[in-house]
Design an enzyme around this catalytic site. Structure first.
Site, PDB file in Angstrom:
ATOM      1  N   TYR A  58      10.877  38.304   5.033  1.00  0.00           N
ATOM      2  CA  TYR A  58      12.015  38.276   5.343  1.00  0.00           C
ATOM      3  C   TYR A  58      12.557  39.475   6.017  1.00  0.00           C
ATOM      4  O   TYR A  58      13.030  40.459   5.486  1.00  0.00           O
ATOM      5  CB  TYR A  58      12.526  37.601   3.834  1.00  0.00           C
ATOM      6  CG  TYR A  58      12.069  35.923   3.599  1.00  0.00           C
ATOM      7  CD1 TYR A  58      11.434  35.763   4.028  1.00  0.00           C
ATOM      8  CD2 TYR A  58      12.663  35.841   1.781  1.00  0.00           C
ATOM      9  CE1 TYR A  58      10.840  34.047   3.232  1.00  0.00           C
ATOM     10  CE2 TYR A  58      12.407  34.442   1.232  1.00  0.00           C
ATOM     11  CZ  TYR A  58      10.931  33.600   2.479  1.00  0.00           C
ATOM     12  OH  TYR A  58      10.327  32.482   1.289  1.00  0.00           O
ATOM     13  N   LEU A 208      16.736  20.955  -1.527  1.00  0.00           N
ATOM     14  CA  LEU A 208      18.182  20.181  -0.389  1.00  0.00           C
ATOM     15  C   LEU A 208      17.351  20.298   0.930  1.00  0.00           C
ATOM     16  O   LEU A 208      18.602  19.420   1.970  1.00  0.00           O
ATOM     17  CB  LEU A 208      19.310  20.729  -0.201  1.00  0.00           C
ATOM     18  CG  LEU A 208      20.022  21.298  -1.567  1.00  0.00           C
ATOM     19  CD1 LEU A 208      20.755  22.128  -1.681  1.00  0.00           C
ATOM     20  CD2 LEU A 208      19.757  20.158  -2.657  1.00  0.00           C
ATOM     21  N   GLY A 209      16.429  19.922   0.571  1.00  0.00           N
ATOM     22  CA  GLY A 209      15.336  19.278   2.568  1.00  0.00           C
ATOM     23  C   GLY A 209      16.787  20.152   3.199  1.00  0.00           C
ATOM     24  O   GLY A 209      17.223  19.748   4.569  1.00  0.00           O
ATOM     25  N   ARG A 210      16.251  21.626   3.576  1.00  0.00           N
ATOM     26  CA  ARG A 210      17.043  22.122   4.493  1.00  0.00           C
ATOM     27  C   ARG A 210      18.564  21.503   4.587  1.00  0.00           C
ATOM     28  O   ARG A 210      18.745  21.805   6.271  1.00  0.00           O
ATOM     29  CB  ARG A 210      16.847  22.414   5.503  1.00  0.00           C
ATOM     30  CG  ARG A 210      14.836  22.789   5.368  1.00  0.00           C
ATOM     31  CD  ARG A 210      13.974  22.827   6.302  1.00  0.00           C
ATOM     32  NE  ARG A 210      12.809  23.184   6.253  1.00  0.00           N
ATOM     33  CZ  ARG A 210      11.823  22.354   5.933  1.00  0.00           C
ATOM     34  NH1 ARG A 210      12.211  21.139   5.628  1.00  0.00           N
ATOM     35  NH2 ARG A 210      10.034  23.368   5.526  1.00  0.00           N
ATOM     36  N   GLY A 211      19.188  21.345   3.886  1.00  0.00           N
ATOM     37  CA  GLY A 211      20.610  21.006   3.800  1.00  0.00           C
ATOM     38  C   GLY A 211      20.716  19.226   4.383  1.00  0.00           C
ATOM     39  O   GLY A 211      21.811  19.153   3.922  1.00  0.00           O
TER      40      GLY A 211
END
Length: 331
Positions: A58, A208-211
């Site tokens: 990252y 969270l499913g990429r938002g």
């Protein structure tokens, strides 16, 4: 405090994924403010959160450095997880492929310890399986770091069931980190059962499913130009509206509990077993505080049945990644 166990490693029920805080492109999670990111970590600690997840790649390196600054003087009682497994040049440029050779395991660990400003990494993950290096060699090198006191517990990320078995035969594996959420349940078929058989805790990333599962994205037009999710198969024009049907049910259940949609999506994961510890990504205090409150949300049997019917395994519209990224998962 709600304590859960990843193998023998005790953590708060919800961890914090630090990836959005620093070291990723604006197109992935938007711009991050360092002061707010550090304040988010400090506030999470105040709320009882103990588990923080980062990785060498990252940035590279910038995310570990930020987390290191944030936990300085606050290290006691925290569980710091980081990951290795990519080939990163000495200039800190973008990764050029995977590398889980024993030499890279040690190089990466030494660098992560330095950037995090700690003496021991609590949970050290292989970030992605390297097809060119037998998992036994990689885990053997990781086990050496445990014996030297540089690492406490070992983990794998996005490993398949067979790889997990082979790894655990070399050294105990505390945790397996893989994508898992209401709209990504394929791990339930084989990987999660094998993890439980071996006593390996499960750490869902992108819970969270990429938002998407937060209910705050009503259409593709809500995403800014350049957002990487515009190329996500599940956010595509042909799949977006079909997947909104999942969110509609989540929001209905959230209203009944006086909770947010994100809290219900996280509470569903927590209800899948005491060995599940999701790590929603946060870079702002408000988002983090909302996620942490999910630990206090209890879904009843009817809630769980309705969510299961709305998001059955394998029925989400579209693959979770494009072809290149999928080729690196569950090996």
């Amino acid at each position: 405090m709600q304590t859960r166990y990843l193998g023998e490693l005790a953590v708060f029920a919800i961890g914090i994924g630090c990836m959005p805080m620093a070291g990723v492109t604006k197109g992935m999670y938007g711009e991050a403010d360092e002061g707010e990111s550090i304040a988010t970590i400090h506030r999470a600690i105040d709320l009882g959160v103990t588990f923080f997840d980062t990785a060498e790649v990252y940035g590279p390196h910038a995310n570990e450095e930020l987390l290191g600054r944030a936990i300085s003087g606050k290290r006691e009682g925290l569980v710091i997880a980081t990951k290795f497994g990519f080939r990163i040049g000495t200039d800190g440029g973008p990764p050029t492929g995977v590398d889980s050779s024993p030499e890279n395991v040690r190089r990466a660990c030494e660098g992560s310890l330095r950037r995090l400003g700690i003496e021991t990494i609590d949970l050290y993950y292989q970030h992605r399986v390297d097809p060119a290096v037998p998992i036994e060699e990689t885990v053997g090198a990781m086990a050496e770091l445990v014996r030297e006191g540089k690492v406490r517990h070992l983990g794998l990320s996005e490993a398949g069931a067979g790889t997990l078995r082979r790894a655990a035969a070399v050294h105990p594996i505390a945790a397996l980190q893989s994508e898992y959420s209401l709209w990504e349940r394929d791990v339930e078929t084989e990987i999660l059962p094998v993890a439980r058989e071996l006593g390996v805790g499960f750490v869902p990333y992108s819970p969270l499913g990429r938002g998407f599962l937060t209910g705050q994205i009503a259409s593709r037009a809500d995403l800014p130009a350049g957002d990487y999710r515009l190329n996500d198969p599940r956010y595509s024009e042909e799949n977006f509206d079909r997947n909104l049907a999942i969110v509609d049910v989540v929001k209905t259940i959230a209203a009944r509990h006086g909770a947010s949609a994100a809290q219900v999506a996280l509470a569903w994961l927590l209800a899948q077993g005491e060995d599940v510890v999701p790590i929603p990504g946060s870079k702002r205090r408000t988002t983090m505080e909302d996620s942490v409150k999910a630990a206090a949300v209890t879904l009843d049997a009817d809630d769980l049945a309705r969510l299961d019917a709305a998001a059955p395994r394998g029925k989400t519209a579209g693959p979770r990644y494009g072809e290149r990224m999928m080729a690196m998962t569950r090996l």
